[in-house]
Design an enzyme around this catalytic site. Structure first.
Site, PDB file in Angstrom:
ATOM      1  N   MET A  33       0.912  -1.185   0.080  1.00  0.00           N
ATOM      2  CA  MET A  33      -0.094  -0.112   0.264  1.00  0.00           C
ATOM      3  C   MET A  33       0.434   1.385   0.321  1.00  0.00           C
ATOM      4  O   MET A  33       0.628   2.284   1.195  1.00  0.00           O
ATOM      5  CB  MET A  33      -0.751  -0.056   1.377  1.00  0.00           C
ATOM      6  CG  MET A  33      -1.986  -1.259   1.004  1.00  0.00           C
ATOM      7  SD  MET A  33      -2.684  -0.954   2.452  1.00  0.00           S
ATOM      8  CE  MET A  33      -2.731  -0.733   3.345  1.00  0.00           C
ATOM      9  N   ALA A  35       3.897   3.740   0.905  1.00  0.00           N
ATOM     10  CA  ALA A  35       4.931   4.507   2.385  1.00  0.00           C
ATOM     11  C   ALA A  35       5.063   3.156   2.012  1.00  0.00           C
ATOM     12  O   ALA A  35       6.016   2.937   3.555  1.00  0.00           O
ATOM     13  CB  ALA A  35       3.950   4.149   3.158  1.00  0.00           C
ATOM     14  N   HIS A  37       8.923   0.934   3.398  1.00  0.00           N
ATOM     15  CA  HIS A  37      10.096   1.225   4.004  1.00  0.00           C
ATOM     16  C   HIS A  37      11.167   0.006   4.593  1.00  0.00           C
ATOM     17  O   HIS A  37      10.790  -0.414   2.448  1.00  0.00           O
ATOM     18  CB  HIS A  37      10.147   1.613   5.724  1.00  0.00           C
ATOM     19  CG  HIS A  37       8.340   0.101   6.340  1.00  0.00           C
ATOM     20  ND1 HIS A  37       8.755  -1.351   6.002  1.00  0.00           N
ATOM     21  CD2 HIS A  37       6.960   0.348   6.531  1.00  0.00           C
ATOM     22  CE1 HIS A  37       7.620  -1.783   6.169  1.00  0.00           C
ATOM     23  NE2 HIS A  37       6.716  -0.938   6.324  1.00  0.00           N
ATOM     24  N   GLY A  39      11.467  -2.745   5.332  1.00  0.00           N
ATOM     25  CA  GLY A  39      10.585  -4.382   5.775  1.00  0.00           C
ATOM     26  C   GLY A  39       9.853  -4.436   3.713  1.00  0.00           C
ATOM     27  O   GLY A  39      10.547  -5.125   3.539  1.00  0.00           O
ATOM     28  N   HIS A  40      10.090  -3.462   3.412  1.00  0.00           N
ATOM     29  CA  HIS A  40       9.117  -3.336   2.068  1.00  0.00           C
ATOM     30  C   HIS A  40      10.082  -3.944   0.966  1.00  0.00           C
ATOM     31  O   HIS A  40      10.801  -4.800   0.377  1.00  0.00           O
ATOM     32  CB  HIS A  40       8.403  -2.343   1.436  1.00  0.00           C
ATOM     33  CG  HIS A  40       7.420  -2.346   2.202  1.00  0.00           C
ATOM     34  ND1 HIS A  40       6.570  -0.948   2.993  1.00  0.00           N
ATOM     35  CD2 HIS A  40       5.936  -2.889   2.260  1.00  0.00           C
ATOM     36  CE1 HIS A  40       5.653  -0.661   3.550  1.00  0.00           C
ATOM     37  NE2 HIS A  40       4.949  -2.332   3.394  1.00  0.00           N
ATOM     38  N   ARG A 190       2.744   2.309   9.813  1.00  0.00           N
ATOM     39  CA  ARG A 190       1.546   3.290  10.441  1.00  0.00           C
ATOM     40  C   ARG A 190       2.642   3.775  11.678  1.00  0.00           C
ATOM     41  O   ARG A 190       2.837   4.933  12.580  1.00  0.00           O
ATOM     42  CB  ARG A 190       0.689   2.753  11.217  1.00  0.00           C
ATOM     43  CG  ARG A 190      -0.179   2.510  10.337  1.00  0.00           C
ATOM     44  CD  ARG A 190      -1.815   1.695  11.688  1.00  0.00           C
ATOM     45  NE  ARG A 190      -2.428   1.235  10.075  1.00  0.00           N
ATOM     46  CZ  ARG A 190      -2.989   0.900   9.338  1.00  0.00           C
ATOM     47  NH1 ARG A 190      -2.122  -0.358   9.369  1.00  0.00           N
ATOM     48  NH2 ARG A 190      -3.906   0.803   8.345  1.00  0.00           N
TER      49      ARG A 190
HETATM   50  O1  PAF Z   1       0.019  -5.444   3.498  1.00  0.00           O
HETATM   51  C1  PAF Z   1      -0.770  -4.984   2.284  1.00  0.00           C
HETATM   52  O2  PAF Z   1       0.700  -3.592   2.787  1.00  0.00           O
HETATM   53  C2  PAF Z   1      -1.924  -4.908   1.952  1.00  0.00           C
HETATM   54  O3  PAF Z   1      -3.386  -5.633   3.203  1.00  0.00           O
HETATM   55  C3  PAF Z   1      -2.225  -6.179   1.004  1.00  0.00           C
HETATM   56  C4  PAF Z   1      -1.417  -6.890   1.487  1.00  0.00           C
HETATM   57  C5  PAF Z   1      -1.123  -4.907   0.064  1.00  0.00           C
HETATM   58  C6  PAF Z   1      -3.605  -5.578   0.197  1.00  0.00           C
HETATM   59  O4  PAF Z   1      -3.904  -4.720  -0.146  1.00  0.00           O
END
Ligand code: PAF
Length: 282
Positions: A33, A35, A37, A39-40, A190
């Protein structure tokens, strides 16, 4: 630095993914979604180590927010996110609008089963239906070989794993490890809502999870360990526990055997954080 394709429609994403696969390349999807960081970025690195092409989807899915204020406040730094993807060598960013994802007349929801009724499902009505609906759409559109999800959202991972099996979706679900700050706080979009005091208080969550995981792994009584874990969290300022529990890692039913997971959802001020730790080897 390589260019990153910006894709905004399902048809374009499907065509791109199919073209790559026709050319013999494997494709990974990292649903987010935004933002973004560390982790992503670790999920993206995981995806890149496994596949020739990496797609990152960035979509703040209105359907999975149970509180309007949370949806409105959710950070949306799209330019920074695209720059981070470019720097990480991502090949395509899929960033559809809400109107593209849910055009007038959209009328189908994906309703996950028993796993989704507990914990997050209980505290955030509709959240998992919204999540399962958008994930199904993303998996159907990207037709990727793998999709990488973060272990921090453990219940989401269990639901998506079940969904992919039940709906015969041909994408393998890969789970990336939770990335933590040096003091143990799990990275989350968050976290940026926390004041300095709340940020300090939030470290009690991982402290409690580690305590419980360690105690239970060494044979301690689960109820006793969880009660002490609750005390660790509530001793920190401005914290309120939605749940703290030891569960079966697949069904998310309360568990008194290992392997298991200890899961938590805790409000720190007005910010709700979730986290979990493994107990024994799953
Ligand atoms: O984990 C998230 O960021 C969301 O739940 C996802 C998997 C992108 C679905 O909107």
């Amino acid at each position: 630095m390589s260019e990153v394709l910006i894709i905004t429609t399902p048809a374009e994403l499907r065509a791109r993914s199919r073209a790559w696969r026709r050319d013999g390349m494997s494709v990974a999807l990292v649903p987010t979604m935004g933002a973004l960081h560390a982790g992503h970025m670790s999920l993206i690195a995981d995806a890149a180590s496994r596949c020739d092409r990496v797609i990152v989807s960035i979509f703040v899915n209105p359907l999975q927010f149970d509180r309007d204020a949370d949806f409105t406040a959710y950070p949306r730094p799209i330019d920074d996110d695209v720059a981070a993807c470019r720097a990480a060598g991502v090949h395509a960013v899929y960033a559809p609008t809400a109107a593209t994802m849910y055009p007038d007349g959209h009328d189908t929801l994906v309703n996950p089963g028993a796993i989704a009724t507990r914990w997050e499902g209980e505290y955030r009505p509709g959240h998992f239906t919204g999540m399962a609906t958008v994930v199904t759409k993303l998996l159907n559109t990207a037709e990727a070989d793998i999709a990488v999800f973060g272990a921090k959202d453990a219940q989401q991972v269990a639901i998506v794993t079940q969904l992919v099996a039940d709906l015969d979706i041909g994408t393998e679900i890969v789970v990336g490890a939770t990335v933590r700050e040096p003091d143990g706080l799990a990275m989350s979009s968050r976290n940026r809502h926390l004041t300095d005091d709340q940020r300090r208080a939030a470290t009690s969550i991982d402290e409690a999870l580690r305590y419980i995981a360690d105690e239970v792994a060494h044979g301690a009584d689960i109820d006793h360990a969880v009660a002490t874990g609750r005390e660790i969290i509530t001793a920190a300022d401005d914290t309120r526990i939605d749940y703290l529990a030891v569960v079966d890692p697949r069904t998310f039913e309360p568990s008194d055997t290992t392997p298991a997971r200890v899961i938590a959802a805790v409000w720190v001020g007005d910010t709700r954080l979730i986290d979990n730790r493994e107990i024994g080897t799953e």
